[in-house]
Design a protein around this motif. Structure first.
Motif, mmCIF file in Angstrom:
data_model
loop_
_atom_site.group_PDB
_atom_site.id
_atom_site.type_symbol
_atom_site.label_atom_id
_atom_site.label_comp_id
_atom_site.label_asym_id
_atom_site.label_seq_id
_atom_site.Cartn_x
_atom_site.Cartn_y
_atom_site.Cartn_z
ATOM 1 N N PRO A 1 -2.081 8.454 -13.205
ATOM 2 C CA PRO A 1 -2.398 9.192 -11.978
ATOM 3 C C PRO A 1 -3.285 8.357 -11.050
ATOM 4 C CG PRO A 1 -2.784 10.551 -13.923
ATOM 5 C CD PRO A 1 -2.601 9.152 -14.402
ATOM 6 N N ILE A 2 -2.824 8.151 -9.809
ATOM 7 C CA ILE A 2 -3.599 7.368 -8.841
ATOM 8 C C ILE A 2 -3.772 8.110 -7.525
ATOM 9 C CG2 ILE A 2 -3.069 5.089 -9.783
ATOM 10 C CD1 ILE A 2 -0.779 4.857 -7.786
ATOM 11 N N GLY A 3 -3.339 9.366 -7.459
ATOM 12 C CA GLY A 3 -3.479 10.139 -6.239
ATOM 13 C C GLY A 3 -2.155 10.747 -5.824
ATOM 14 N N THR A 4 -2.087 11.166 -4.568
ATOM 15 C CA THR A 4 -0.887 11.796 -4.029
ATOM 16 C C THR A 4 0.063 10.731 -3.505
ATOM 17 O OG1 THR A 4 -2.160 13.761 -3.380
ATOM 18 C CG2 THR A 4 -0.010 13.441 -2.342
ATOM 19 N N ILE A 5 1.265 10.669 -4.078
ATOM 20 C CA ILE A 5 2.220 9.608 -3.767
ATOM 21 C C ILE A 5 3.149 10.064 -2.650
ATOM 22 C CG2 ILE A 5 4.123 8.233 -4.670
ATOM 23 C CD1 ILE A 5 2.740 8.425 -7.410
ATOM 24 N N TRP A 6 3.118 9.341 -1.549
ATOM 25 C CA TRP A 6 3.973 9.639 -0.401
ATOM 26 C C TRP A 6 5.208 8.743 -0.409
ATOM 27 C CZ3 TRP A 6 -0.192 10.436 4.012
ATOM 28 C CH2 TRP A 6 -0.816 11.673 3.802
ATOM 29 N N ALA A 7 5.906 8.695 0.722
ATOM 30 C CA ALA A 7 7.198 8.014 0.811
ATOM 31 C C ALA A 7 7.077 6.533 0.450
ATOM 32 C CB ALA A 7 7.767 8.166 2.214
ATOM 33 N N LEU A 8 7.862 6.111 -0.525
ATOM 34 C CA LEU A 8 7.773 4.759 -1.070
ATOM 35 C C LEU A 8 9.038 3.977 -0.757
ATOM 36 C CD1 LEU A 8 9.691 5.317 -3.734
ATOM 37 C CD2 LEU A 8 7.585 6.232 -4.661
ATOM 38 N N ASP A 9 9.103 2.752 -1.260
ATOM 39 C CA ASP A 9 10.287 1.920 -1.055
ATOM 40 C C ASP A 9 10.572 1.139 -2.315
ATOM 41 O OD1 ASP A 9 12.385 1.039 0.677
ATOM 42 O OD2 ASP A 9 11.422 -0.909 0.775
ATOM 43 N N ILE A 10 11.862 1.027 -2.671
ATOM 44 C CA ILE A 10 12.264 0.207 -3.803
ATOM 45 C C ILE A 10 12.992 -1.023 -3.273
ATOM 46 C CG2 ILE A 10 12.341 2.007 -5.544
ATOM 47 C CD1 ILE A 10 15.267 2.354 -5.063
ATOM 48 N N ALA A 11 12.789 -2.154 -3.931
ATOM 49 C CA ALA A 11 13.376 -3.416 -3.472
ATOM 50 C C ALA A 11 13.650 -4.301 -4.677
ATOM 51 C CB ALA A 11 12.428 -4.130 -2.504
ATOM 52 N N LYS A 12 14.612 -5.199 -4.507
ATOM 53 C CA LYS A 12 14.864 -6.250 -5.492
ATOM 54 C C LYS A 12 14.706 -7.584 -4.780
ATOM 55 C CE LYS A 12 18.202 -8.019 -8.853
ATOM 56 N NZ LYS A 12 19.594 -7.937 -9.368
ATOM 57 N N HIS A 13 13.906 -8.468 -5.389
ATOM 58 C CA HIS A 13 13.709 -9.800 -4.818
ATOM 59 C C HIS A 13 13.834 -10.795 -5.957
ATOM 60 C CE1 HIS A 13 12.478 -12.478 -1.591
ATOM 61 N NE2 HIS A 13 11.716 -13.115 -2.469
ATOM 62 N N GLY A 14 14.804 -11.702 -5.840
ATOM 63 C CA GLY A 14 15.088 -12.569 -6.974
ATOM 64 C C GLY A 14 15.642 -11.735 -8.108
ATOM 65 N N ASP A 15 15.062 -11.885 -9.284
ATOM 66 C CA ASP A 15 15.520 -11.104 -10.425
ATOM 67 C C ASP A 15 14.513 -10.035 -10.823
ATOM 68 O OD1 ASP A 15 13.526 -12.713 -11.375
ATOM 69 O OD2 ASP A 15 14.684 -13.589 -13.031
ATOM 70 N N ARG A 16 13.641 -9.622 -9.877
ATOM 71 C CA ARG A 16 12.612 -8.644 -10.191
ATOM 72 C C ARG A 16 12.694 -7.456 -9.226
ATOM 73 N NH1 ARG A 16 9.664 -8.891 -14.341
ATOM 74 N NH2 ARG A 16 7.782 -7.647 -14.536
ATOM 75 N N TYR A 17 12.310 -6.287 -9.728
ATOM 76 C CA TYR A 17 12.344 -5.047 -8.960
ATOM 77 C C TYR A 17 10.922 -4.633 -8.591
ATOM 78 C CZ TYR A 17 17.134 -4.871 -10.635
ATOM 79 O OH TYR A 17 18.444 -5.185 -10.906
ATOM 80 N N PHE A 18 10.782 -4.086 -7.384
ATOM 81 C CA PHE A 18 9.476 -3.702 -6.863
ATOM 82 C C PHE A 18 9.554 -2.288 -6.298
ATOM 83 C CE2 PHE A 18 9.861 -8.250 -6.671
ATOM 84 C CZ PHE A 18 8.602 -8.754 -6.979
ATOM 85 N N ILE A 19 8.479 -1.539 -6.468
ATOM 86 C CA ILE A 19 8.332 -0.247 -5.796
ATOM 87 C C ILE A 19 6.989 -0.262 -5.078
ATOM 88 C CG2 ILE A 19 8.236 2.255 -6.019
ATOM 89 C CD1 ILE A 19 9.879 2.082 -8.522
ATOM 90 N N TYR A 20 7.042 -0.068 -3.764
ATOM 91 C CA TYR A 20 5.832 -0.054 -2.932
ATOM 92 C C TYR A 20 5.447 1.396 -2.670
ATOM 93 C CZ TYR A 20 6.678 -4.998 -2.509
ATOM 94 O OH TYR A 20 6.864 -6.326 -2.806
ATOM 95 N N ILE A 21 4.177 1.725 -2.992
ATOM 96 C CA ILE A 21 3.761 3.122 -3.109
ATOM 97 C C ILE A 21 2.525 3.392 -2.243
ATOM 98 C CG2 ILE A 21 3.073 4.922 -4.719
ATOM 99 C CD1 ILE A 21 4.231 3.180 -6.990
ATOM 100 N N PRO A 22 2.654 4.212 -1.198
ATOM 101 C CA PRO A 22 1.462 4.648 -0.465
ATOM 102 C C PRO A 22 0.811 5.830 -1.187
ATOM 103 C CG PRO A 22 3.413 5.491 0.604
ATOM 104 C CD PRO A 22 3.888 4.700 -0.596
ATOM 105 N N VAL A 23 -0.497 5.804 -1.303
ATOM 106 C CA VAL A 23 -1.211 6.801 -2.097
ATOM 107 C C VAL A 23 -2.354 7.383 -1.286
ATOM 108 C CG1 VAL A 23 -2.636 7.176 -4.145
ATOM 109 C CG2 VAL A 23 -0.613 5.710 -4.280
ATOM 110 N N LEU A 24 -2.401 8.710 -1.211
ATOM 111 C CA LEU A 24 -3.535 9.424 -0.630
ATOM 112 C C LEU A 24 -4.521 9.702 -1.749
ATOM 113 C CD1 LEU A 24 -4.782 10.867 1.863
ATOM 114 C CD2 LEU A 24 -3.615 12.939 1.083
ATOM 115 N N ALA A 25 -5.702 9.106 -1.658
ATOM 116 C CA ALA A 25 -6.718 9.262 -2.693
ATOM 117 C C ALA A 25 -7.377 10.636 -2.588
ATOM 118 C CB ALA A 25 -7.760 8.153 -2.559
#
Length: 541
Positions: free
Chosen positions: A110-134
């Protein structure tokens, strides 16, 4: 024939030899919000795939807000805002953009309230970018995190603080020089380090958005949800404007393009690409779109929307056909989404998941705790077929209930509940800690709740048993609770109207979710959870 209708008919006939059904013979006028027939999935749950090469919306019913889509070869992955539900960041998988199954929940901590995020693949790795309201009072109330993994199924890293503050709705992009960027709300952008785990510079403003006409009835300008794709020499910026809730006509999809990731950005002449134009349409507040190429080469927009009359279900995942015009602009072809469409591919596949039954494996994929403490996963354990839940708090409000997403307009749920001394537990419909209804078993009586408060006039029935079977029937936002003691018939306890249990009343961008709670001391045990969708004549195709 108008240009927009001509393009719609062109799309409908793309599949060789496909005949237009009566429902697809003309573009919708958006004046009738009567629900369309749907197919049945697990437990009668509604399913968009009609089984005849067509689908209807929603493609993923229930609360699936801010969908972000990644095309990875023949696979499609979707992730959604998870707010205060943990495990968070649910990931779903599809091969045809219509049928979806759960993969995992990527975030356990748990890191707070998770808002609209984005998933991406770069090279051979996957990323999820997460904005969080503390939590309120935090010195950095809004921050951006990232998690990464070798596969969408995980294992996912612990969240990494990127030290990008006061931004929401990240959208990952790679420029013509190979450098990585995150685009944010308000037309802002920041360059990333090559590993994608931290900023490599300051936030800069790069896009002003599309000027919304003065006569549009909207919640606010709210430029957000940017998604960037590169196609045929252009970078396309697909964004949301107008506000995600509020009036039904607020939310919309706009587009802009540039020859360079650095701009300048030219607005699409067909803006808004998607918009609810009338409160009479079946889908309200349509926006937050990703443009994605389907498995047959056709293009689609995936986004969310509220169902007319059912804001309680949250923002559901919708799919609309689109085209690229001869001058290289995106144009939506689906009108008000009140007709079936030809699927991206004819074959079907698995969709959804059963909502009946209880297990530890279901926590994350199906069951989530609301606003949990750091040790929340330790509260649940199995005792044979029964799920034991350690009690917390004094009522459903602070009990961190265990909830799930229901996407049907009408359904019923039953469950056996057994309590320890000092425990109160039961079945609820929960929006947030201030807005819920439910029925629970205590030591001396049943406890009924409405509008987030204990009912006192009348109070719940006097019951001295430590075990009871509870039933909840939600008939299109009119909810009735029942109980049955061992060997006795069902008794109706009370009914509640819940249409107002939604974001426009209570804020928070959430949905009204059924689930279980255990408050007080000790523990409660739940067993024989059964979910059944209810339908009316004509609902099923």
């Amino acid at each position: 024939m108008t240009s927009s209708r001509r393009h719609f008919l062109t799309f409908a006939t793309l599949s060789a030899g496909a005949a237009l059904s009566p429902a697809m013979s003309a573009r919708s006028t958006g004046t009738d919000a009567k629900p369309m027939p749907y197919a049945e999935g697990f437990e009668g749950q509604r399913r968009g795939d009609l089984g005849d090469g067509r689908f209807v919306n929603p493609i993923l019913a229930g609360d699936r807000p801010d969908p972000t889509i990644l095309k990875d070869g023949d696979d499609y992955y979707a992730a959604f805002s998870s707010f205060l539900y943990y495990p968070g960041v649910p990931i779903w998988h599809s091969r045809d953009l219509v049928n979806w199954t759960p993969v995992t929940a990527a975030l356990k901590t748990p890191i707070g309230t998770i808002w609209a995020l984005d998933i991406a693949k770069h090279g051979d790795r996957y990323f999820i970018y997460i904005p969080v309201l503390a939590p309120e009072g935090d010195a950095r109330p809004l921050r951006t995190y990232v998690i990464h993994a070798p596969a969408m199924s995980g294992p996912w890293s612990e969240p990494i603080d990127m030290h990008i503050d006061d931004m929401i709705d990240p959208g990952h992009a790679v420029g013509e020089d190979g450098k990585r960027y995150l685009f944010f709300n308000g037309g802002n952008r920041v360059k990333l380090r090559d590993d994608g785990l931290a900023a490599d510079g300051k936030v800069e403003h790069v896009y002003d958005g599309w000027p919304i006409p003065a006569d549009y009835v909207i919640e606010g300008f709210a430029l957000e949800g940017p998604k960037v794709l590169h196609r045929d020499g252009y970078y396309y910026l697909i964004a949301a404007q107008g506000g995600t809730a509020g009036p039904p006509t607020s939310h919309m999809v706009v587009a802009a393009r540039s020859r360079s990731i650095n701009g300048p950005w030219e607005n699409c002449p067909y803006n808004p690409v998607v918009r609810t134009a009338s409160r009479n349409e079946p889908w309200w507040s349509r926006g937050h779109a990703t443009a994605v190429e389907g498995p047959d080469g056709r293009w689609w927009l995936t986004y969310h929307g509220y169902e007319n009359g059912f804001r309680t279900l949250g923002r559901q995942m919708l799919l609309e056909p689109m085209e690229w015009t001869t001058d290289g602009w995106p144009r939506a072809l689906g009108g008000a989404l009140d007709q079936p469409f030809l699927k991206p591919v004819a074959q079907g596949g698995p969709h959804g998941q059963p909502l009946s039954g209880l297990s530890l494996d279901a926590i994350g994929n199906r069951l989530t705790f609301f606003a949990p403490r750091n040790d929340y996963l330790e509260r649940a354990r199995m005792e044979g077929s029964r799920l034991s839940l350690t009690a917390q708090g004094t009522s459903p409000a602070d009990a961190s209930p265990l909830l799930f997403v229901a996407g049907d307009r009408a359904y019923e749920i039953e469950v056996d509940v057994e309590i320890d001394a000092g425990t109160q537990a039961g079945l609820i419909l929960f929006y947030n800690e201030k807005l819920f209804c439910g029925l629970g078993l205590g030591e001396e009586r049943l406890h009924a709740y409405r509008i987030g408060q204990a009912e006192r006039w009348p109070a719940g029935a006097a019951v001295s048993a430590s075990r009871v079977r509870l039933r909840l029937v939600n008939d299109e936002n009119v909810v009735t609770f029942y109980y049955a003691l061992a060997g006795e018939p069902w008794r109706k306890e009370r009914s509640v109207e819940v249409a107002g249990y939604n974001h426009n009343v209570a804020d928070g961008f959430l949905s009204l979710r059924p689930g279980l709670y255990a408050a007080g001391t000790g523990a409660a045990r739940f067993d024989n959870l059964v979910y059944r969708a209810r339908r009316r004549v004509g609902d099923v195709a």
